[in-house]
Design an enzyme around this catalytic site. Sequence first.
Site, PDB file in Angstrom:
ATOM      1  N   GLY A  12      11.794  68.979   3.867  1.00  0.00           N
ATOM      2  CA  GLY A  12      11.506  69.388   5.241  1.00  0.00           C
ATOM      3  C   GLY A  12      11.211  70.876   5.310  1.00  0.00           C
ATOM      4  O   GLY A  12      10.118  71.345   4.994  1.00  0.00           O
ATOM      5  N   GLY A  13      12.213  71.659   5.694  1.00  0.00           N
ATOM      6  CA  GLY A  13      12.049  73.093   5.953  1.00  0.00           C
ATOM      7  C   GLY A  13      11.299  73.846   4.865  1.00  0.00           C
ATOM      8  O   GLY A  13      10.407  74.654   5.156  1.00  0.00           O
ATOM      9  N   HIS A  31      12.846  57.763   9.243  1.00  0.00           N
ATOM     10  CA  HIS A  31      13.536  59.040   9.050  1.00  0.00           C
ATOM     11  C   HIS A  31      14.766  59.097   9.964  1.00  0.00           C
ATOM     12  O   HIS A  31      14.729  58.571  11.078  1.00  0.00           O
ATOM     13  CB  HIS A  31      12.585  60.203   9.352  1.00  0.00           C
ATOM     14  CG  HIS A  31      13.153  61.521   8.957  1.00  0.00           C
ATOM     15  ND1 HIS A  31      14.043  62.202   9.758  1.00  0.00           N
ATOM     16  CD2 HIS A  31      12.997  62.259   7.831  1.00  0.00           C
ATOM     17  CE1 HIS A  31      14.398  63.321   9.132  1.00  0.00           C
ATOM     18  NE2 HIS A  31      13.778  63.378   7.967  1.00  0.00           N
ATOM     19  N   GLU A  82      18.152  60.110   1.935  1.00  0.00           N
ATOM     20  CA  GLU A  82      18.396  61.367   2.641  1.00  0.00           C
ATOM     21  C   GLU A  82      19.749  61.294   3.344  1.00  0.00           C
ATOM     22  O   GLU A  82      19.843  60.739   4.447  1.00  0.00           O
ATOM     23  CB  GLU A  82      17.305  61.628   3.685  1.00  0.00           C
ATOM     24  CG  GLU A  82      15.913  61.745   3.100  1.00  0.00           C
ATOM     25  CD  GLU A  82      15.001  62.576   3.983  1.00  0.00           C
ATOM     26  OE1 GLU A  82      14.411  63.541   3.470  1.00  0.00           O
ATOM     27  OE2 GLU A  82      14.895  62.281   5.191  1.00  0.00           O
ATOM     28  N   ASN A 139       7.647  66.932   4.447  1.00  0.00           N
ATOM     29  CA  ASN A 139       7.753  66.373   5.790  1.00  0.00           C
ATOM     30  C   ASN A 139       7.790  67.558   6.759  1.00  0.00           C
ATOM     31  O   ASN A 139       8.809  68.222   6.887  1.00  0.00           O
ATOM     32  CB  ASN A 139       9.039  65.535   5.893  1.00  0.00           C
ATOM     33  CG  ASN A 139       9.357  65.133   7.319  1.00  0.00           C
ATOM     34  OD1 ASN A 139       8.496  65.184   8.204  1.00  0.00           O
ATOM     35  ND2 ASN A 139      10.597  64.728   7.564  1.00  0.00           N
ATOM     36  N   TRP A 140       6.658  67.801   7.405  1.00  0.00           N
ATOM     37  CA  TRP A 140       6.556  68.988   8.262  1.00  0.00           C
ATOM     38  C   TRP A 140       7.241  68.831   9.610  1.00  0.00           C
ATOM     39  O   TRP A 140       7.325  69.798  10.366  1.00  0.00           O
ATOM     40  CB  TRP A 140       5.070  69.350   8.463  1.00  0.00           C
ATOM     41  CG  TRP A 140       4.455  70.012   7.278  1.00  0.00           C
ATOM     42  CD1 TRP A 140       5.071  70.322   6.099  1.00  0.00           C
ATOM     43  CD2 TRP A 140       3.102  70.459   7.155  1.00  0.00           C
ATOM     44  NE1 TRP A 140       4.181  70.937   5.254  1.00  0.00           N
ATOM     45  CE2 TRP A 140       2.964  71.033   5.876  1.00  0.00           C
ATOM     46  CE3 TRP A 140       1.988  70.430   8.010  1.00  0.00           C
ATOM     47  CZ2 TRP A 140       1.753  71.567   5.423  1.00  0.00           C
ATOM     48  CZ3 TRP A 140       0.788  70.963   7.564  1.00  0.00           C
ATOM     49  CH2 TRP A 140       0.677  71.525   6.281  1.00  0.00           C
ATOM     50  N   LYS A 141       7.656  67.599   9.937  1.00  0.00           N
ATOM     51  CA  LYS A 141       8.300  67.367  11.243  1.00  0.00           C
ATOM     52  C   LYS A 141       7.380  67.905  12.347  1.00  0.00           C
ATOM     53  O   LYS A 141       6.165  67.823  12.213  1.00  0.00           O
ATOM     54  CB  LYS A 141       9.702  67.998  11.263  1.00  0.00           C
ATOM     55  CG  LYS A 141      10.496  67.615  10.002  1.00  0.00           C
ATOM     56  CD  LYS A 141      11.967  67.857  10.089  1.00  0.00           C
ATOM     57  CE  LYS A 141      12.613  67.385   8.789  1.00  0.00           C
ATOM     58  NZ  LYS A 141      14.075  67.456   8.826  1.00  0.00           N
ATOM     59  N   SER A 200      17.766  69.337   2.449  1.00  0.00           N
ATOM     60  CA  SER A 200      17.934  70.726   2.002  1.00  0.00           C
ATOM     61  C   SER A 200      17.497  70.950   0.555  1.00  0.00           C
ATOM     62  O   SER A 200      18.130  71.705  -0.182  1.00  0.00           O
ATOM     63  CB  SER A 200      19.379  71.203   2.225  1.00  0.00           C
ATOM     64  OG  SER A 200      19.682  71.200   3.612  1.00  0.00           O
ATOM     65  N   GLY A 259      18.439  69.614   6.895  1.00  0.00           N
ATOM     66  CA  GLY A 259      18.303  70.805   7.723  1.00  0.00           C
ATOM     67  C   GLY A 259      19.576  71.623   7.843  1.00  0.00           C
ATOM     68  O   GLY A 259      19.665  72.534   8.645  1.00  0.00           O
TER      69      GLY A 259
HETATM   70  P1  PGA Z   1      15.219  69.445   5.071  1.00  0.00           P
HETATM   71  O1  PGA Z   1      14.651  68.052   5.670  1.00  0.00           O
HETATM   72  O2  PGA Z   1      14.577  69.609   3.713  1.00  0.00           O
HETATM   73  O3  PGA Z   1      14.798  70.489   6.049  1.00  0.00           O
HETATM   74  O4  PGA Z   1      16.697  69.272   4.962  1.00  0.00           O
HETATM   75  C1  PGA Z   1      14.438  66.934   4.848  1.00  0.00           C
HETATM   76  C2  PGA Z   1      13.913  65.791   5.687  1.00  0.00           C
HETATM   77  O5  PGA Z   1      14.357  65.643   6.832  1.00  0.00           O
HETATM   78  O6  PGA Z   1      13.042  65.003   5.238  1.00  0.00           O
END
Ligand code: PGA
Length: 249
Positions: free
Chosen positions: A234-235, A95, A167, A9-11, A213, A173
């Site tokens: 995400g990250g 999300h 999640e 998920n690149w946001k 995370s 994050g």
């Molecule tokens: P993160 O995000 O891996 O940066 O914690 C996960 C997400 O929001 O899908």
Amino acid sequence: MRIPLMAGNWKMFKTPAETTDFCERFLPLVAEARHCEILLCPPFVSIAAAVAATAGSNVGVGAQDVFWEKEGAFTGEVSAPMLKAAGCRSVIIGHSERRQYFGETNATVFKKTVAALGAGLQPIVCVGELLEEREAGRTNEVLATQFREGLAGLGAGEFANVVIAYEPVWAIGTGKTATPEMAGDAHRFLREQVSSAFGAEAASQVRILYGGSVKPDNVAGLMAQPDIDGALVGGASLKPEDFSRIVNF
Ligand code: PGA
């Protein structure tokens, strides 16, 4: 037998040019991966670049949100048939950032999920508790409500195409991952909800991803849990090297 799904998920990161560059570096690193499905979810404007760069590969493309109407006077929105036509296979729905900043509710999650399924997209529906909800011992209650209002109203045939992502909001994050045991408990609880609503067969087939995370060095412990069927990342999905190490856990 549930095939794991590793989804990035690149946001709100990566332009079309950055997307092409990522794919050029990432695809060779995961070309041998046969043990899981791989998905990249870029921002809307970079979907076309991702679809072009991943054509013919083992990497699919998804979106991060969708509106429930097919077309109309809805400035700024993108519909499920449009995402399908653009080459998306999947779409993330509900999300926690959409819930927190953009007014997403369980009711809108349900409408978007129905729309995605109607267009032949695989919805990846996110659920998860806030820190204060976990600390108050309300995690299961929150998950049950999100499941009941967001998903339980689907038909059994529709539900067969749904992926759930657990999640915990406090883990997104923040670098604070749920322990494999914590995540495993939540996944087991969600699978029980699926069993009550759609039956044991549906519960044994639905994929439940963990997100929050996920990093190259904690993914294996999470994936060792029997009820964790993949990750929504995400990250760590923004760097080809990191995301490939997660895919190839
Ligand atoms: P993160 O995000 O891996 O940066 O914690 C996960 C997400 O929001 O899908």
